[in-house]
Design an enzyme around this catalytic site. Structure first.
Site, short mmCIF file in Angstrom:
data_model
loop_
_atom_site.label_atom_id
_atom_site.label_comp_id
_atom_site.label_asym_id
_atom_site.label_seq_id
_atom_site.Cartn_x
_atom_site.Cartn_y
_atom_site.Cartn_z
N SER A 57 0.83 -1.21 0.00
CA SER A 57 0.00 0.00 0.00
C SER A 57 0.86 1.26 0.00
O SER A 57 2.03 1.24 0.45
CB SER A 57 -0.91 0.01 1.23
OG SER A 57 -1.72 -1.14 1.24
C1 LIG Z 1 -3.24 -4.20 -0.46
S1 LIG Z 1 -2.74 -5.85 -0.14
C2 LIG Z 1 -2.10 -5.78 1.48
C3 LIG Z 1 -0.99 -4.80 1.65
C4 LIG Z 1 -0.14 -5.02 2.87
N1 LIG Z 1 -0.87 -4.91 4.10
C5 LIG Z 1 1.06 -4.10 2.91
O1 LIG Z 1 2.07 -4.47 3.51
O2 LIG Z 1 1.04 -2.99 2.36
C6 LIG Z 1 -4.27 -6.69 0.10
C7 LIG Z 1 -4.14 -8.16 0.38
O3 LIG Z 1 -5.39 -8.64 0.86
C8 LIG Z 1 -5.48 -10.01 0.54
N2 LIG Z 1 -6.86 -10.48 0.68
C9 LIG Z 1 -7.88 -10.34 -0.20
N3 LIG Z 1 -8.99 -10.95 0.28
C10 LIG Z 1 -8.66 -11.47 1.48
C11 LIG Z 1 -9.39 -12.22 2.46
N4 LIG Z 1 -10.67 -12.54 2.30
N5 LIG Z 1 -8.75 -12.61 3.58
C12 LIG Z 1 -7.43 -12.29 3.76
N6 LIG Z 1 -6.70 -11.59 2.88
C13 LIG Z 1 -7.31 -11.18 1.73
C14 LIG Z 1 -4.94 -10.06 -0.89
O4 LIG Z 1 -4.50 -11.36 -1.21
C15 LIG Z 1 -3.82 -9.02 -0.82
O5 LIG Z 1 -2.57 -9.64 -0.66
#
Ligand SMILES: C[S@@+](CC[C@H](N)C(=O)[O-])C[C@H]1O[C@@H](n2cnc3c(N)ncnc32)[C@H](O)[C@@H]1O
Length: 414
Positions: free
Chosen positions: A80
């Protein structure tokens, strides 16, 4: 695939950019506490992005780095943008020794959280995607955070196995709803920070529990990749053909009008424009006007046109194509230079037999926002299924979700 990270030659430059980024976040007011400042001065962001990412992108204030896409090029995972990481950590009011759940992993944000909770705290970072979790685990270990962050592959819709309560939960993926697990695993006095989609418009909201419901304590404008798994929410899309076989695409988050069939051939009639007299200066955000539409404009939808069409050229002038379907007609937000030359005037452009009425309905909401919304920060509430949403004050709306209802209020008394 785990990507090798080359931290050799550029290490000095990275350290300089890290300090510059932190200085900028401080002067923007996005970092306000010494603990978050220290975390941003410490965590090497370059350790968590693909190795070929330019350092000025890694240390940009507002650029996310995409780390995984689907077969259509849609973004599934990213590191992010720094400003929203900073804001969310500040909004969560995290203190040393806390146990924090991060939903949506990658490593970078978990490392920042680990710095803020310190040696006596703990971070649990979950992701639905096994590859992301494996990668985050390796990168966190390599950067020295292995013992302070637990990475778990799980769908956030359900309680995190092996854990009971979290002091703070940060959802770093776009959510449409607040599943019971997030509240069940939130300690008394806990804070949940979540990018919540409300009729197609997302706000990242810090919620605190107040008896049987949640009340917002802070809000930020930011978008995230969409939730996958059981909590995924699919928008409905309708294509309206013009006479050249090109299309206008209407996307509804929920509340699709039952009369969509009446829009057949709608683009053959119009356009007609109605102007509101409401103006805004150049460079001033009116993001909350879209939220106001999402709350109060019936038939609210996102609108895009096929490229290289007259419609796309026309809509391009509106900057943000949102609109409303009203029976057999369709209106969208339009702008034109303000009479005094100091900004733009909002209005509506409409198609259809009753386009004038559709445009007037949209303009009515522009004026209502001008009177009752634009100078107030909206507040939000979440009532779980089974709790009673109280009578809300003026200028408030309730949006139904599967697990409860969200209230959005511009009332000075809310
Ligand atoms: C924007 S990224 C996370 C960025 C991270 N927190 C960082 O270090 O910047 C969003 C993540 O959410 C995960 N995601 C999507 N749906 C999800 C769910 N139902 N449960 C857990 N993770 C999920 C995706 O696989 C993705 O890797």
């Amino acid at each position: 695939m785990i990507q090798p990270v080359d931290m050799t030659g550029d290490a000095g430059r990275a350290a300089r950019l890290r300090d510059e980024l932190t200085d900028t976040l401080l002067s923007n007011g996005q970092i306000v506490s010494p603990a978050v400042e220290k975390a941003f001065r410490t965590v090497p962001r370059e350790a968590f992005v693909p190795g070929d990412t330019p350092l000025d992108v890694v240390y940009s204030v507002d650029r996310a780095v995409v780390t995984e896409t689907d077969e259509h090029g849609g973004h599934l995972s990213s590191v992010s943008a720094a400003y929203i990481q900073a804001r969310m950590i500040e909004m969560a009011d995290i203190r040393p020794g806390m146990t924090v759940l991060e939903i949506g992993s990658g490593g970078c944000n978990a490392a920042l959280l680990a710095e803020v909770v310190g040696a006596d705290g703990h971070v649990v970072s979950i992701d639905i995607d096994g590859e992301i979790i494996d990668r985050a685990g390796v990168l966190l270990n390599r950067a020295g955070y292995g013992g302070r962050v637990s990475v778990v592959q799980a769908d956030a819709e359900h309680p995190v196995p092996g854990f009971v309560l979290f002091d703070r939960t940060l959802v770093t993926v776009g959510a449409w709803d607040i599943p019971p697990a997030w509240l069940d695993q939130l300690a008394v006095g806990g804070v949940l920070v979540v990018p919540l989609r409300m009729n197609g418009i997302t706000r990242t909201i810090a919620f605190r529990r107040d008896g049987d419901h949640l009340v917002s304590s802070d809000v930020e404008v930011a978008g995230f990749v969409p939730m996958q798994g059981q909590g995924a929410h699919v928008e409905r899309t309708f294509l309206l053909p013009d006479r050249h076989g090109k299309h206008l695409r209407l996307q509804f988050d929920s509340g699709v009008p039952e009369t969509m069939h009446l829009l057949d051939g709608v683009l053959a009639t119009g356009p007609v424009s109605v102007w509101s007299g409401v103006t805004i200066g150049h460079g001033i955000s009116f993001a909350d006007l879209h939220l106001w539409f999402a709350a109060f404009l019936s038939g609210f939808c996102r609108i895009t046109a096929d490229p290289d069409t007259a419609l796309a050229a026309e809509m391009g002038k509106t900057w943000f194509p949102f609109g409303g379907v009203r029976g057999d007609s369709l209106a969208y937000l339009a702008v034109r230079p303000a009479m005094d030359g100091a900004g733009v005037e909002f209005g509506a452009t409409a198609y259809g037999v009753h386009g004038q009425d559709a445009a007037a309905a949209l303009v009515e909401q522009i004026r209502a926002w001008d009177r009752n919304g634009r100078h107030r920060v909206p507040t939000f509430g979440f009532w779980t299924v089974g709790s009673t949403v109280p009578q809300l004050p003026d200028h408030a709306a309730v949006l139904e979700k599967h697990h409860g209802a969200v209230s959005i209020s511009w009332s000075p008394t809310s």
